[in-house]
Design a protein around this motif. Structure first.
Motif, mmCIF file in Angstrom:
data_model
loop_
_atom_site.group_PDB
_atom_site.id
_atom_site.type_symbol
_atom_site.label_atom_id
_atom_site.label_comp_id
_atom_site.label_asym_id
_atom_site.label_seq_id
_atom_site.Cartn_x
_atom_site.Cartn_y
_atom_site.Cartn_z
ATOM 1 N N LEU A 30 0.768 -1.248 0.000
ATOM 2 C CA LEU A 30 0.000 0.000 0.000
ATOM 3 C C LEU A 30 0.796 1.295 0.000
ATOM 4 C CD1 LEU A 30 -2.939 -0.647 2.489
ATOM 5 C CD2 LEU A 30 -3.052 -0.576 0.020
ATOM 6 N N GLY A 31 2.072 1.283 0.049
ATOM 7 C CA GLY A 31 2.804 2.541 0.117
ATOM 8 C C GLY A 31 2.893 3.040 1.548
ATOM 9 N N VAL A 32 3.183 4.295 1.702
ATOM 10 C CA VAL A 32 3.395 4.875 3.022
ATOM 11 C C VAL A 32 2.478 6.094 3.184
ATOM 12 C CG1 VAL A 32 5.147 5.735 4.618
ATOM 13 C CG2 VAL A 32 5.788 4.096 2.852
ATOM 14 N N PRO A 33 1.236 5.902 3.653
ATOM 15 C CA PRO A 33 0.299 7.026 3.756
ATOM 16 C C PRO A 33 0.786 8.163 4.643
ATOM 17 C CG PRO A 33 -0.858 4.952 3.986
ATOM 18 C CD PRO A 33 0.613 4.637 3.984
ATOM 19 N N GLU A 34 1.517 7.857 5.700
ATOM 20 C CA GLU A 34 1.914 8.910 6.642
ATOM 21 C C GLU A 34 2.867 9.939 6.033
ATOM 22 O OE1 GLU A 34 2.380 5.600 6.977
ATOM 23 O OE2 GLU A 34 4.132 5.180 8.203
ATOM 24 N N ARG A 35 3.355 9.686 4.833
ATOM 25 C CA ARG A 35 4.261 10.642 4.186
ATOM 26 C C ARG A 35 3.572 11.522 3.149
ATOM 27 N NH1 ARG A 35 9.393 6.694 3.580
ATOM 28 N NH2 ARG A 35 9.885 6.593 5.789
ATOM 29 N N VAL A 36 2.255 11.456 3.056
ATOM 30 C CA VAL A 36 1.519 12.303 2.120
ATOM 31 C C VAL A 36 1.324 13.669 2.771
ATOM 32 C CG1 VAL A 36 -0.608 12.583 0.800
ATOM 33 C CG2 VAL A 36 0.362 10.300 1.101
ATOM 34 N N GLU A 37 1.687 14.711 2.065
ATOM 35 C CA GLU A 37 1.641 16.078 2.602
ATOM 36 C C GLU A 37 0.246 16.696 2.481
ATOM 37 O OE1 GLU A 37 4.168 17.717 4.094
ATOM 38 O OE2 GLU A 37 5.355 15.880 3.899
ATOM 39 N N PRO A 38 -0.147 17.530 3.446
ATOM 40 C CA PRO A 38 -1.411 18.279 3.320
ATOM 41 C C PRO A 38 -1.411 19.073 2.012
ATOM 42 C CG PRO A 38 -0.512 18.533 5.518
ATOM 43 C CD PRO A 38 0.539 17.819 4.712
ATOM 44 N N GLY A 39 -2.594 19.129 1.381
ATOM 45 C CA GLY A 39 -2.733 19.838 0.114
ATOM 46 C C GLY A 39 -2.534 18.966 -1.109
ATOM 47 N N THR A 40 -2.061 17.727 -0.920
ATOM 48 C CA THR A 40 -1.848 16.825 -2.049
ATOM 49 C C THR A 40 -3.195 16.491 -2.691
ATOM 50 O OG1 THR A 40 0.071 15.843 -0.947
ATOM 51 C CG2 THR A 40 -0.911 14.571 -2.741
ATOM 52 N N PRO A 41 -3.315 16.596 -4.022
ATOM 53 C CA PRO A 41 -4.580 16.263 -4.679
ATOM 54 C C PRO A 41 -4.823 14.751 -4.701
ATOM 55 C CG PRO A 41 -2.974 17.023 -6.295
ATOM 56 C CD PRO A 41 -2.332 17.148 -4.947
ATOM 57 N N ARG A 42 -6.091 14.409 -4.777
ATOM 58 C CA ARG A 42 -6.502 13.004 -4.780
ATOM 59 C C ARG A 42 -5.775 12.195 -5.850
ATOM 60 N NH1 ARG A 42 -12.338 10.364 -4.242
ATOM 61 N NH2 ARG A 42 -11.701 8.249 -4.740
ATOM 62 N N SER A 43 -5.627 12.730 -7.041
ATOM 63 C CA SER A 43 -4.981 11.979 -8.120
ATOM 64 C C SER A 43 -3.561 11.557 -7.727
ATOM 65 C CB SER A 43 -4.964 12.796 -9.414
ATOM 66 O OG SER A 43 -4.244 14.006 -9.226
ATOM 67 N N ILE A 45 -2.482 11.221 -4.576
ATOM 68 C CA ILE A 45 -2.609 10.265 -3.465
ATOM 69 C C ILE A 45 -2.822 8.861 -4.023
ATOM 70 C CG2 ILE A 45 -4.071 9.533 -1.534
ATOM 71 C CD1 ILE A 45 -4.612 12.565 -1.030
ATOM 72 N N GLU A 46 -3.765 8.737 -4.962
ATOM 73 C CA GLU A 46 -4.055 7.417 -5.517
ATOM 74 C C GLU A 46 -2.922 6.904 -6.398
ATOM 75 O OE1 GLU A 46 -7.961 7.049 -7.182
ATOM 76 O OE2 GLU A 46 -8.918 7.525 -5.267
ATOM 77 N N ALA A 47 -2.209 7.783 -7.068
ATOM 78 C CA ALA A 47 -1.058 7.345 -7.857
ATOM 79 C C ALA A 47 0.019 6.765 -6.944
ATOM 80 C CB ALA A 47 -0.495 8.514 -8.666
ATOM 81 N N ARG A 48 0.141 7.326 -5.770
ATOM 82 C CA ARG A 48 1.169 6.898 -4.825
ATOM 83 C C ARG A 48 0.738 5.699 -3.984
ATOM 84 N NH1 ARG A 48 3.864 11.102 -0.627
ATOM 85 N NH2 ARG A 48 5.525 9.755 0.119
ATOM 86 N N LEU A 49 -0.536 5.696 -3.546
ATOM 87 C CA LEU A 49 -1.001 4.681 -2.595
ATOM 88 C C LEU A 49 -1.906 3.625 -3.206
ATOM 89 C CD1 LEU A 49 -1.887 7.017 0.408
ATOM 90 C CD2 LEU A 49 0.270 5.806 -0.033
ATOM 91 N N GLY A 50 -2.383 3.877 -4.417
ATOM 92 C CA GLY A 50 -3.335 2.955 -5.023
ATOM 93 C C GLY A 50 -4.768 3.324 -4.654
#
Length: 174
Positions: A30-43, A45-50
């Motif tokens: 699943l990737g590493v959700p805790e490293r997603v920065e505030p303001g990141t667009p959904r596209s 997020i899903e490209a990174r985490l699935g």
């Protein structure tokens, strides 16, 4: 009709957890959700985490949920604002979060799913009329479980915390 299969016995529970862990490992973790920065667009997020394991509408946006249950011990809620950007990220499988937020007699099955996702295990016990949804988490690096007793009307009536059974635990006696 129950939305999740009911299992009994520690042996079956451990098999379900092991199978979940194997599937989780083989699908790329699943990737590493805790490293997603505030303001990141959904596209992004899903490209990174699935694709999220679940998605829920919020009053002012959407919740993307990335659960590592049944094999893992984390559930990440990524709340997006109305424009689809990350507003808040929270890992909810934490003893302090669980004790502070779960509200017996007020939370419903829908609240549980929106906040915690699908349970690792669903069981029944003779001392309660309803299902017991169990989730795995870590407390001070010790494997624990939180058990939510949900009555037939879909209301959480009791919350219990236990140590997670391990393969070294003695077998249950009937």
């Amino acid at each position: 009709m129950n939305a999740f299969p009911t299992t009994t016995g520690v042996g079956r529970s451990l098999r379900v957890l092991l199978l979940g862990f194997v599937v989780w490992t083989l699908t790329g973790c699943l990737g590493v959700p805790e490293r997603v920065e505030p303001g990141t667009p959904r596209s992004q997020i899903e490209a990174r985490l699935g694709v999220p394991t679940a998605e829920y509408p919020l009053a002012d946006g959407r919740r993307l949920q990335y659960s590592r249950q049944p094999g893992g011990q984390q559930v990440y809620n990524l709340d997006l604002d109305a424009s689809g950007r990350l507003r808040q990220l929270e890992q909810v499988m934490d003893i302090h979060w669980l004790q502070r937020h779960i509200a017996p007699d007020r939370w419903t099955r829908a609240d549980v799913l929106r906040n915690l996702g699908r349970p690792a295990i669903v069981e029944r016990v003779v001392s309660f009329r309803g299902d017991v949804w169990s989730y795995r988490f870590l407390e001070a690096n010790s494997p624990r479980q939180v058990h939510l007793h949900i009555d037939p009307e879909g209301v959480v009536r009791r919350v219990m915390f236990t140590d997670e059974p391990t393969p070294d635990d003695p077998p249950e006696r009937s």
